[in-house]
Design a protein around this motif. Structure first.
Motif, PDB file in Angstrom:
ATOM      1  N   HIS A 119      39.302  45.575 -59.500  1.00  0.00           N
ATOM      2  CA  HIS A 119      39.622  46.919 -59.021  1.00  0.00           C
ATOM      3  C   HIS A 119      40.229  46.798 -57.622  1.00  0.00           C
ATOM      4  O   HIS A 119      39.833  45.931 -56.844  1.00  0.00           O
ATOM      5  CB  HIS A 119      38.335  47.757 -58.986  1.00  0.00           C
ATOM      6  CG  HIS A 119      38.580  49.190 -58.694  1.00  0.00           C
ATOM      7  ND1 HIS A 119      38.723  49.663 -57.409  1.00  0.00           N
ATOM      8  CD2 HIS A 119      38.722  50.255 -59.515  1.00  0.00           C
ATOM      9  CE1 HIS A 119      38.937  50.959 -57.444  1.00  0.00           C
ATOM     10  NE2 HIS A 119      38.940  51.351 -58.719  1.00  0.00           N
ATOM     11  N   PRO A 120      41.181  47.659 -57.255  1.00  0.00           N
ATOM     12  CA  PRO A 120      41.854  47.516 -55.959  1.00  0.00           C
ATOM     13  C   PRO A 120      40.939  47.685 -54.738  1.00  0.00           C
ATOM     14  O   PRO A 120      41.255  47.177 -53.669  1.00  0.00           O
ATOM     15  CB  PRO A 120      42.933  48.600 -55.971  1.00  0.00           C
ATOM     16  CG  PRO A 120      42.595  49.509 -57.078  1.00  0.00           C
ATOM     17  CD  PRO A 120      41.752  48.748 -58.048  1.00  0.00           C
ATOM     18  N   ARG A 121      39.822  48.341 -54.877  1.00  0.00           N
ATOM     19  CA  ARG A 121      38.935  48.529 -53.727  1.00  0.00           C
ATOM     20  C   ARG A 121      37.917  47.411 -53.560  1.00  0.00           C
ATOM     21  O   ARG A 121      37.064  47.480 -52.687  1.00  0.00           O
ATOM     22  CB  ARG A 121      38.227  49.874 -53.826  1.00  0.00           C
ATOM     23  CG  ARG A 121      39.161  51.007 -53.422  1.00  0.00           C
ATOM     24  CD  ARG A 121      38.456  52.317 -53.471  1.00  0.00           C
ATOM     25  NE  ARG A 121      38.858  52.935 -54.723  1.00  0.00           N
ATOM     26  CZ  ARG A 121      38.183  53.846 -55.374  1.00  0.00           C
ATOM     27  NH1 ARG A 121      37.068  54.291 -54.901  1.00  0.00           N
ATOM     28  NH2 ARG A 121      38.630  54.340 -56.500  1.00  0.00           N
ATOM     29  N   THR A 122      38.004  46.377 -54.369  1.00  0.00           N
ATOM     30  CA  THR A 122      37.088  45.252 -54.256  1.00  0.00           C
ATOM     31  C   THR A 122      37.347  44.524 -52.939  1.00  0.00           C
ATOM     32  O   THR A 122      38.485  44.353 -52.531  1.00  0.00           O
ATOM     33  CB  THR A 122      37.296  44.281 -55.437  1.00  0.00           C
ATOM     34  OG1 THR A 122      37.162  45.010 -56.648  1.00  0.00           O
ATOM     35  CG2 THR A 122      36.277  43.168 -55.406  1.00  0.00           C
ATOM     36  N   GLY A 123      36.278  44.077 -52.294  1.00  0.00           N
ATOM     37  CA  GLY A 123      36.386  43.386 -51.006  1.00  0.00           C
ATOM     38  C   GLY A 123      36.872  41.954 -51.147  1.00  0.00           C
ATOM     39  O   GLY A 123      37.407  41.551 -52.189  1.00  0.00           O
ATOM     40  N   ASP A 124      36.657  41.161 -50.109  1.00  0.00           N
ATOM     41  CA  ASP A 124      37.074  39.759 -50.065  1.00  0.00           C
ATOM     42  C   ASP A 124      36.266  38.954 -51.085  1.00  0.00           C
ATOM     43  O   ASP A 124      35.038  38.978 -51.076  1.00  0.00           O
ATOM     44  CB  ASP A 124      36.848  39.210 -48.660  1.00  0.00           C
ATOM     45  CG  ASP A 124      37.363  37.807 -48.469  1.00  0.00           C
ATOM     46  OD1 ASP A 124      37.954  37.233 -49.411  1.00  0.00           O
ATOM     47  OD2 ASP A 124      37.185  37.254 -47.363  1.00  0.00           O
ATOM     48  N   LEU A 125      36.948  38.243 -51.964  1.00  0.00           N
ATOM     49  CA  LEU A 125      36.282  37.496 -53.037  1.00  0.00           C
ATOM     50  C   LEU A 125      36.365  35.978 -52.869  1.00  0.00           C
ATOM     51  O   LEU A 125      36.107  35.242 -53.817  1.00  0.00           O
ATOM     52  CB  LEU A 125      36.879  37.895 -54.393  1.00  0.00           C
ATOM     53  CG  LEU A 125      36.589  39.321 -54.837  1.00  0.00           C
ATOM     54  CD1 LEU A 125      37.331  39.637 -56.128  1.00  0.00           C
ATOM     55  CD2 LEU A 125      35.107  39.551 -55.009  1.00  0.00           C
TER      56      LEU A 125
END
Length: 169
Positions: A119-125
């Motif tokens: 999803h585009p709002r996911t943080g740093d992975l």
């Protein structure tokens, strides 16, 4: 046990960066562009067949790596656009975001490329990708029945990966 970037594999993976199951797809490529694993969780639209999809994703990564190396403001020697870079060589990117998805990318020193689309709002992975790589090492590379370069067919790896990705994004 330490494998990559100081991370250790353990029963407690990095904390999820957002709540819910927002992971869409995961690709694992070897250094030659062979897709070793493709998993999807939330992908409602299929526009290409699997082989075309894999080629398109690997081509996108190749182009983005070449572009980031060419635009690197810290390096006087730019090389030619489109010439393959060795893992860790030159400038690199970790992710990009559109209005409908975020693509996170990690390349290991051995040339394994892990791509997670969320999803585009996911943080740093980045830590999550390192954890997934450590799962790959533990359940796939260390398996005496696995032949390097062949598609990943480990049920234990797939189950653990599914549980983890459903919890991350």
């Amino acid at each position: 046990m330490q494998f990559f970037g100081g991370s250790e594999i353990s029963p407690s993976p990095p904390a999820p960066t957002a709540s819910g199951n927002n992971g869409h797809m995961l690709y694992v490529f070897n250094r030659n562009g062979i897709c070793l694993l493709y998993r999807e969780w939330n992908r409602p639209l299929h526009t290409l067949n699997a082989q075309q999809d894999h080629k398109l994703m690997f081509g996108l990564l190749f182009s983005l790596k070449s572009l980031t190396a060419k635009m690197d403001p810290t390096s006087a020697e730019k090389g030619n656009l489109g010439v393959p870079q060795l893992p860790g060589q030159g400038c690199s990117f970790h992710s990009f975001r559109t209005n409908t998805y975020k693509l996170s990318f990690m390349e290991t020193p051995s040339g394994i490329k892990i791509i997670l689309v969320t999803h585009p709002r996911t943080g740093d992975l980045r830590e999550s990708l390192k954890y997934i790589y450590n799962l790959y090492v533990e359940y796939v590379v260390k398996n005496p029945l696995y032949t390097p370069g062949s598609p990943i067919r480990s049920e234990l790896f797939n189950t653990t990966l599914d549980q983890y990705v459903r919890g991350i994004a």
